[in-house]
Write a protein that holds these residues in place. Structure first.
Motif, short mmCIF file in Angstrom:
data_model
loop_
_atom_site.label_atom_id
_atom_site.label_comp_id
_atom_site.label_asym_id
_atom_site.label_seq_id
_atom_site.Cartn_x
_atom_site.Cartn_y
_atom_site.Cartn_z
N PHE A 82 1.14 -0.78 0.02
CA PHE A 82 0.40 0.28 0.38
C PHE A 82 0.89 1.24 0.11
O PHE A 82 0.20 2.33 -0.74
N GLN A 83 1.59 0.91 0.79
CA GLN A 83 3.16 2.73 1.16
C GLN A 83 3.66 2.63 0.06
O GLN A 83 3.58 3.68 -1.06
N GLU A 84 3.36 1.81 -1.15
CA GLU A 84 4.16 2.43 -2.35
C GLU A 84 3.20 3.07 -3.74
O GLU A 84 3.17 2.97 -5.09
N ILE A 85 0.97 2.16 -3.49
CA ILE A 85 0.85 2.60 -4.72
C ILE A 85 0.65 3.79 -5.35
O ILE A 85 0.86 4.25 -6.25
N LEU A 86 1.37 5.09 -4.25
CA LEU A 86 0.73 6.25 -4.81
C LEU A 86 2.26 5.93 -6.11
O LEU A 86 1.70 7.33 -7.52
N SER A 87 3.43 5.92 -5.80
CA SER A 87 3.98 6.05 -6.38
C SER A 87 4.07 5.41 -7.97
O SER A 87 4.52 6.03 -9.25
N VAL A 88 3.49 4.53 -7.73
CA VAL A 88 3.48 3.62 -9.18
C VAL A 88 2.58 4.17 -9.67
O VAL A 88 2.29 4.35 -11.20
N LEU A 89 1.20 4.43 -9.30
CA LEU A 89 0.27 4.85 -9.83
C LEU A 89 0.52 6.45 -10.76
O LEU A 89 0.01 6.61 -11.67
N ASN A 90 1.11 6.38 -10.18
CA ASN A 90 1.89 8.77 -10.55
C ASN A 90 3.04 8.31 -11.91
O ASN A 90 2.54 9.30 -12.87
N ARG A 91 2.98 6.36 -12.50
CA ARG A 91 3.49 6.65 -13.37
C ARG A 91 2.02 6.30 -15.03
O ARG A 91 2.72 6.44 -15.98
N TYR A 92 0.95 6.28 -14.49
CA TYR A 92 0.07 6.68 -15.78
C TYR A 92 -0.51 7.62 -15.39
O TYR A 92 -0.10 9.07 -15.35
N ASP A 93 -1.58 7.41 -16.62
CA ASP A 93 -2.43 8.96 -17.12
C ASP A 93 -3.59 9.28 -16.04
O ASP A 93 -4.12 9.96 -15.94
N ILE A 94 -4.75 7.91 -16.19
CA ILE A 94 -5.85 8.29 -15.91
C ILE A 94 -6.11 6.67 -14.68
O ILE A 94 -5.52 5.26 -15.17
N GLY A 95 -7.13 6.56 -13.55
CA GLY A 95 -6.79 5.72 -12.55
C GLY A 95 -8.57 5.74 -13.25
O GLY A 95 -9.27 6.29 -13.60
N PRO A 111 -15.77 6.36 -4.36
CA PRO A 111 -14.00 4.48 -3.45
C PRO A 111 -12.98 4.90 -3.47
O PRO A 111 -12.79 6.43 -3.40
N ASN A 112 -12.55 4.41 -2.63
CA ASN A 112 -11.15 4.82 -1.85
C ASN A 112 -9.82 5.08 -3.07
O ASN A 112 -9.32 6.05 -2.99
N LYS A 113 -10.24 4.64 -4.57
CA LYS A 113 -9.57 4.49 -5.09
C LYS A 113 -9.82 6.51 -6.27
O LYS A 113 -8.72 6.72 -6.55
N PHE A 114 -10.73 6.81 -5.31
CA PHE A 114 -11.07 8.25 -5.57
C PHE A 114 -9.62 9.19 -5.44
O PHE A 114 -9.06 9.74 -5.91
N PHE A 115 -9.65 8.73 -4.40
CA PHE A 115 -8.47 9.46 -3.82
C PHE A 115 -6.95 9.14 -3.51
O PHE A 115 -6.46 9.56 -3.51
N GLU A 116 -6.52 8.09 -3.89
CA GLU A 116 -5.93 7.02 -4.01
C GLU A 116 -5.19 8.06 -5.50
O GLU A 116 -4.16 8.72 -6.35
N GLN A 119 -3.96 11.45 -4.97
CA GLN A 119 -3.03 11.57 -4.59
C GLN A 119 -1.80 11.07 -5.77
O GLN A 119 -0.45 11.57 -5.30
N GLY A 120 -2.03 10.63 -6.72
CA GLY A 120 -1.13 9.75 -7.76
C GLY A 120 -1.18 11.04 -8.85
O GLY A 120 -0.29 10.44 -9.79
N ARG A 121 -1.52 12.11 -8.35
CA ARG A 121 -1.81 13.22 -9.52
C ARG A 121 -2.64 12.74 -11.00
O ARG A 121 -1.68 12.67 -12.27
N LEU A 122 -3.73 11.51 -11.16
CA LEU A 122 -3.79 10.70 -12.19
C LEU A 122 -5.41 12.01 -12.83
O LEU A 122 -6.40 11.93 -11.45
N GLY A 123 -6.01 11.59 -13.88
CA GLY A 123 -6.81 11.68 -14.73
C GLY A 123 -8.10 10.88 -13.84
O GLY A 123 -7.01 9.68 -13.22
N ILE A 124 -9.12 11.12 -12.89
CA ILE A 124 -10.35 10.11 -13.48
C ILE A 124 -11.13 9.54 -13.74
O ILE A 124 -11.96 10.24 -14.49
N ALA A 125 -11.09 8.00 -14.09
CA ALA A 125 -12.93 6.95 -15.04
C ALA A 125 -13.22 6.67 -13.67
O ALA A 125 -12.79 5.23 -13.06
#
Length: 126
Positions: A82-95, A111-116, A119-125
Motif C-alpha cells: 500500500f505504501q508504494e501505490i501512489l508512486s506506482v499510480l503516478n506513472r500512469y495517466d488515468i485511474g 471509492p478509496n481509489k478516488f483519493f488514491e 494523490q497519484g496525480r492521475l486523471g480519474i474515470a
C-alpha cells in the motif's frame, strides 16, 4: 483513515499517442472487473490498461486473465504494498474504476481509489 497520505507528486509526462490506464485493488466478483476489460474494446489503440489485482479469488482471476487475453493492450501487473501505490499510480495517466450499481453501497460509494488516484496525480474515470 482509509485515504492515502499526502505526497508531493507531479503528474507524469503524457506520452504522445499513448494513454496509460490503471486499475488496482482486490479481486471481488461484485465489482465486475470484467467491465473494465470490456471497456478496452471501445477505446482506440492509444489506450492500454494495466490491472494491479490482489488475487484473493483464483477462479475469478483466471476468468479475468482469459477474458483479457484477447486484447494485447491489457496487462496484469504485480500488486505492490500500500505504501508504494501512489508512486506506482503516478506513472500512469488515468485511474479507472467502473463500479456497478449492484447494491446500495456501490450506488452511493466514493471509492478509496478516488483519493488514491488524486494523490497519484492521475486523471480519474470512475
Amino acid at each position: 483513515m482509509n485515504a492515502a497520505e499526502y505526497r508531493d507528486l507531479q503528474p507524469s509526462e503524457v506520452q504522445e499517442g499513448r494513454i496509460r490506464l490503471i486499475h488496482h485493488g482486490a479481486i471481488n466478483r461484485s465489482r465486475q472487473i470484467e467491465r473494465m476489460i470490456d471497456l478496452m474494446d471501445f477505446l482506440d489503440e492509444r489506450f492500454s490498461l494495466d490491472l494491479m489485482l490482489v488475487n484473493n479469488d483464483a477462479k475469478y482471476f483466471g476468468e479475468l486473465r482469459e477474458r483479457a487475453g484477447r486484447n494485447p493492450r491489457i496487462r496484469f501487473v504485480e500488486p505492490v504494498p500500500f505504501q508504494e501505490i501512489l508512486s506506482v499510480l503516478n506513472r500512469y495517466d488515468i485511474g479507472v474504476y467502473l463500479l456497478p450499481f449492484s447494491n446500495f453501497n456501490n450506488r452511493h460509494a466514493l471509492p478509496n481509489k478516488f483519493f488514491e488516484f488524486v494523490q497519484g496525480r492521475l486523471g480519474i474515470a470512475i
